[in-house]
Design a protein around this motif. Structure first.
Motif, PDB file in Angstrom:
ATOM      1  N   VAL A 149      -2.746   5.308   7.370  1.00 14.09           N
ATOM      2  CA  VAL A 149      -3.380   4.176   8.057  1.00 14.09           C
ATOM      3  C   VAL A 149      -2.565   2.886   7.812  1.00 14.09           C
ATOM      4  CG1 VAL A 149      -5.587   3.022   8.562  1.00 14.09           C
ATOM      5  CG2 VAL A 149      -5.602   5.344   7.653  1.00 14.09           C
ATOM      6  N   HIS A 150      -1.353   2.852   8.361  1.00 12.19           N
ATOM      7  CA  HIS A 150      -0.422   1.720   8.215  1.00 12.19           C
ATOM      8  C   HIS A 150      -0.823   0.608   9.189  1.00 12.19           C
ATOM      9  CE1 HIS A 150       1.816   5.148   6.626  1.00 12.19           C
ATOM     10  NE2 HIS A 150       2.565   4.283   5.958  1.00 12.19           N
ATOM     11  N   THR A 151      -1.903  -0.091   8.896  1.00  7.65           N
ATOM     12  CA  THR A 151      -2.515  -0.986   9.874  1.00  7.65           C
ATOM     13  C   THR A 151      -2.604  -2.451   9.464  1.00  7.65           C
ATOM     14  OG1 THR A 151      -4.689  -0.400   8.996  1.00  7.65           O
ATOM     15  CG2 THR A 151      -3.903   0.865  10.907  1.00  7.65           C
ATOM     16  N   VAL A 152      -2.269  -2.782   8.218  1.00  9.01           N
ATOM     17  CA  VAL A 152      -2.370  -4.173   7.761  1.00  9.01           C
ATOM     18  C   VAL A 152      -1.022  -4.854   7.934  1.00  9.01           C
ATOM     19  CG1 VAL A 152      -2.885  -5.739   5.848  1.00  9.01           C
ATOM     20  CG2 VAL A 152      -4.142  -3.576   6.068  1.00  9.01           C
ATOM     21  N   CYS A 153      -0.958  -5.832   8.830  1.00  7.50           N
ATOM     22  CA  CYS A 153       0.260  -6.609   9.007  1.00  7.50           C
ATOM     23  C   CYS A 153       0.256  -7.714   7.959  1.00  7.50           C
ATOM     24  CB  CYS A 153       0.333  -7.221  10.407  1.00  7.50           C
ATOM     25  SG  CYS A 153       1.823  -8.236  10.616  1.00  7.50           S
ATOM     26  N   CYS A 154       1.162  -7.582   7.003  1.00  7.88           N
ATOM     27  CA  CYS A 154       1.194  -8.607   5.961  1.00  7.88           C
ATOM     28  C   CYS A 154       2.601  -9.156   5.773  1.00  7.88           C
ATOM     29  CB  CYS A 154       0.632  -8.067   4.658  1.00  7.88           C
ATOM     30  SG  CYS A 154       1.495  -6.681   3.960  1.00  7.88           S
ATOM     31  N   ILE A 155       2.653 -10.287   5.116  1.00  9.52           N
ATOM     32  CA  ILE A 155       3.912 -10.919   4.745  1.00  9.52           C
ATOM     33  C   ILE A 155       4.019 -10.720   3.239  1.00  9.52           C
ATOM     34  CG2 ILE A 155       5.262 -13.043   4.728  1.00  9.52           C
ATOM     35  CD1 ILE A 155       3.420 -13.987   7.081  1.00  9.52           C
ATOM     36  N   VAL A 156       4.881  -9.785   2.848  1.00  4.94           N
ATOM     37  CA  VAL A 156       4.924  -9.388   1.441  1.00  4.94           C
ATOM     38  C   VAL A 156       5.503 -10.492   0.563  1.00  4.94           C
ATOM     39  CG1 VAL A 156       5.005  -6.923   1.960  1.00  4.94           C
ATOM     40  CG2 VAL A 156       7.151  -8.163   1.661  1.00  4.94           C
ATOM     41  N   SER A 157       4.960 -10.588  -0.641  1.00  7.53           N
ATOM     42  CA  SER A 157       5.435 -11.546  -1.634  1.00  7.53           C
ATOM     43  C   SER A 157       6.068 -10.763  -2.787  1.00  7.53           C
ATOM     44  CB  SER A 157       4.259 -12.377  -2.163  1.00  7.53           C
ATOM     45  OG  SER A 157       3.335 -11.529  -2.843  1.00  7.53           O
ATOM     46  N   GLU A 158       6.815 -11.457  -3.635  1.00  2.00           N
ATOM     47  CA  GLU A 158       7.410 -10.819  -4.824  1.00  2.00           C
ATOM     48  C   GLU A 158       6.310 -10.177  -5.671  1.00  2.00           C
ATOM     49  OE1 GLU A 158      10.439 -10.199  -5.873  1.00  2.00           O
ATOM     50  OE2 GLU A 158      11.493 -11.274  -4.298  1.00  2.00           O
TER      51      GLU A 158
END
Length: 133
Positions: A45-54
């Motif tokens: 379920v690859h459904t969360v669009c996020c902006i990854v942080s360190e």
């Protein structure tokens, strides 16, 4: 008789609107089309669009989901802080619960995410769209 593609229902975001593109550099999505779309083959379920942080990447790796190491055999470039990526909903929630939730782009997060992650949790991490600035 000519073959026609089956008509696919338009995917909706957690906001109930048509899905927006999450990211194309690197190319994300279960289907590697830039969109956090899902289907029967997407068991994660690859459904969360996020902006990854360190911090998100470090905690995710510590919890057993290494998103920063490239895996060319799967066409995975490895992520760095600032990349937009379609993350597994349960994995995003796991990292959030460990105290390291990262920004979420609601317009590009698939509505099926709501089966796993409560909307109010997503809202706490929502990115304000550029058009509102």
């Amino acid at each position: 008789m000519e073959y026609e593609e089956p008509i696919k229902a338009e995917s909706k975001s957690v906001l109930g609107q048509p899905m927006q593109t999450c990211g194309c550099d690197p190319m994300t999505g279960f289907y590697r089309d830039g969109c956090c779309d899902t289907g029967p083959d997407d068991l994660g379920v690859h459904t969360v669009c996020c902006i990854v942080s360190e911090e998100f990447l470090a905690v995710s790796k510590h919890l057993g989901n290494d998103l920063s190491t490239p895996m060319p055999q799967y066409g995975f470039p490895g992520l760095k802080a600032g990349d937009r990526w379609c993350v597994c909903a349960a994995r995003w929630l796991q990292v959030y619960q460990a105290g390291a939730g990262c920004p979420v782009v609601l317009e590009a997060t698939h509505e099926n995410t709501l089966r796993i992650v409560p909307f109010d949790v997503l809202l706490q991490h929502a990115v304000i769209p550029d058009k509102l600035h």
